[in-house]
Design a protein around this motif. Structure first.
Motif, mmCIF file in Angstrom:
data_model
loop_
_atom_site.group_PDB
_atom_site.id
_atom_site.type_symbol
_atom_site.label_atom_id
_atom_site.label_comp_id
_atom_site.label_asym_id
_atom_site.label_seq_id
_atom_site.Cartn_x
_atom_site.Cartn_y
_atom_site.Cartn_z
ATOM 1 N N LEU A 170 31.687 39.684 40.763
ATOM 2 C CA LEU A 170 31.993 40.813 41.454
ATOM 3 C C LEU A 170 33.501 40.602 41.975
ATOM 4 O O LEU A 170 34.138 41.752 41.866
ATOM 5 C CB LEU A 170 31.188 40.974 42.810
ATOM 6 C CG LEU A 170 31.466 41.827 43.732
ATOM 7 C CD1 LEU A 170 31.484 43.242 43.150
ATOM 8 C CD2 LEU A 170 30.937 41.921 45.056
ATOM 9 N N ARG B 162 41.613 48.310 46.183
ATOM 10 C CA ARG B 162 40.567 47.680 46.108
ATOM 11 C C ARG B 162 40.066 46.927 47.500
ATOM 12 O O ARG B 162 40.880 46.700 48.595
ATOM 13 C CB ARG B 162 40.952 46.185 45.359
ATOM 14 C CG ARG B 162 41.275 46.902 44.043
ATOM 15 C CD ARG B 162 42.168 45.569 43.273
ATOM 16 N NE ARG B 162 42.331 45.908 41.872
ATOM 17 C CZ ARG B 162 43.128 46.758 41.498
ATOM 18 N NH1 ARG B 162 44.235 47.259 42.196
ATOM 19 N NH2 ARG B 162 43.386 46.724 40.218
ATOM 20 N N THR C 61 30.650 45.089 52.522
ATOM 21 C CA THR C 61 29.035 44.358 52.770
ATOM 22 C C THR C 61 28.533 44.598 54.145
ATOM 23 O O THR C 61 29.329 44.585 54.958
ATOM 24 C CB THR C 61 29.264 43.005 52.272
ATOM 25 O OG1 THR C 61 27.856 42.395 52.149
ATOM 26 C CG2 THR C 61 30.000 42.154 53.271
ATOM 27 N N ILE D 43 35.977 45.344 49.069
ATOM 28 C CA ILE D 43 34.656 44.969 48.779
ATOM 29 C C ILE D 43 33.823 45.295 50.073
ATOM 30 O O ILE D 43 34.400 44.470 51.296
ATOM 31 C CB ILE D 43 34.256 43.488 48.530
ATOM 32 C CG1 ILE D 43 34.885 43.273 47.082
ATOM 33 C CG2 ILE D 43 32.881 42.975 48.462
ATOM 34 C CD1 ILE D 43 34.824 41.692 46.447
ATOM 35 N N ILE E 48 36.491 43.396 40.756
ATOM 36 C CA ILE E 48 37.410 43.976 41.737
ATOM 37 C C ILE E 48 38.800 43.432 41.903
ATOM 38 O O ILE E 48 39.562 44.464 41.810
ATOM 39 C CB ILE E 48 36.681 43.784 43.114
ATOM 40 C CG1 ILE E 48 35.316 44.559 43.254
ATOM 41 C CG2 ILE E 48 37.213 44.927 44.252
ATOM 42 C CD1 ILE E 48 34.975 45.870 42.625
#
Length: 372
Positions: free
Chosen positions: A219, A240, A244, A242, A223
């Motif tokens: 992952l 960019r 969560t 991520i 990314i």
């Protein structure tokens, strides 16, 4: 615009999914009105949304709205204050991300403007432009049920009946991928087929199958591809992220990614204490282990060129607010040199000092933790 040109009052709500051009529309209205010599007060429910608008401020800071507004609350603005004079000269008020606000906050401003302007029209006769997306975050009611959250929404306010709703339907942000844009709207509208009541099936080309920790590295590589050659590249970092939902996963991902950056790692260690704990009942090791989403970790690992996120509204006027994405340009003993990556102030440099963070009463802890 016709309402303003005719010097009438009106309450509007711009309803559109994320990416449909609400911010673009606000900026066009602001530019047009200010070009004509009008005063526009520009606000948003969150600091990160306010920073996207010229002259934007959070609604609470602009109008002194009580933090925990109640059915009879009013804003802390006296009729003789400079802010009251500014409000009298104002033509229009813009409130972005209004669905995030509790209806009591909106009604507090409603009562205050009627009082300051001595006018029984909605919001004292001012043109009010609210906007947002009800598919996104609704008002947060701590430990509240679904019905309590819906009850706190502005659609349950008596003001909603007199609000004119305008719709933006076309997703401009995903215009090159209409299938994905339609998929997003279907999820937001609750019409995408679900599995086990609340789960939607992610399209195969959007998913990485879970095979343990190797999937995390896959992952990250997907990314942040070629990360080591883009360590100082602001445009690369701002495109960019991520996301969560769990703090534990955030920490795990951060530890993996920070090691991929070139250069020397700097560990910034916090000093933790409990408010009012004169007898030192709590061990430092225990306080250091406390991790909540609203606090930085006890050991903050940074490297030059690594991205950071601000967790407090330090100076919203200068673009330093909760959620602002930054790039670390240098580290000092008690200070960080950063570059702002997002908002109206993109590219600006700033120094961040050490400050104290406090947990709130609803953090789940039996005490108030102060982390410096």
């Amino acid at each position: 615009m016709n309402t303003i040109d005719r010097r009438e009052s009106g309450v509007f709500f711009v309803d559109g999914p994320g990416g449909s051009g609400k911010t673009f529309l606000y900026r066009a209205i602001i530019a047009e009105l200010r070009n004509k010599g009008h005063i526009v007060l520009v606000t948003a429910s969150s600091g990160i949304a306010a920073a996207l608008l010229p002259g934007g401020r959070t609604t609470h800071s602009r109008f002194k709205i009580p933090i925990n507004a109640e059915p009879s609350s009013i804003c802390n603005i006296s009729k003789q204050s400079d802010l009251a004079k500014l409000i009298r000269q104002t033509t229009a008020i813009i409130w972005d991300e209004a669905p995030m606000a509790n209806k009591e906050s909106v009604q507090s401003l409603y009562r205050t403007l009627r009082d300051i302007l001595t006018n029984d029209m909605p919001f004292g006769g001012k043109v009010m432009v609210m906007g947002g997306d009800f598919r996104q975050v609704l008002p947060v009611v701590s430990k509240g049920s679904k019905s309590q959250m819906i009850s706190a929404s502005i659609v349950k306010s008596h003001l909603w009946a007199s609000t004119k709703i305008l719709y933006l339907r076309q997703n401009m942000r995903s215009s090159n991928d209409p299938v994905f844009a339609e998929y997003l709207v279907h999820i937001g509208d609750g019409i995408e087929p679900t599995i086990h009541k609340d789960f939607v099936r992610i399209q195969t080309n959007m998913a990485i199958s879970w095979e343990g920790e190797t999937s995390l590295h896959k992952l990250i590589e997907e990314i942040f591809s070629n990360l080591q050659s883009h360590g100082w590249d602001a445009s690369y970092m701002v495109e960019r992220a991520i996301l969560t939902p769990k703090n534990h996963d955030v920490q795990q991902l951060n530890d993996i990614i920070i090691n991929k950056f070139l250069g020397q790692e700097r560990n910034l260690v916090s000093f933790d204490e409990v408010e009012g704990d004169v007898n030192n009942l709590y061990q430092q090791e225990y306080l250091n282990s406390v991790s909540t989403g609203r606090l930085p970790p006890h050991v903050l690992k940074v490297k030059k060129g690594a991205p950071l996120m601000l967790l407090r509204n330090i100076d919203p006027k200068a673009g330093l607010c909760n959620g602002t994405r930054l790039l670390c340009r240098g580290t000092f003993q008690n200070m960080l040199d950063v570059e702002i990556l997002t908002s109206y102030h993109c590219g600006r440099r700033a120094f961040l000092p050490r400050i104290k963070h406090k947990t709130t009463e609803n953090s789940g802890l039996p005490f108030i933790l102060i982390r410096k």
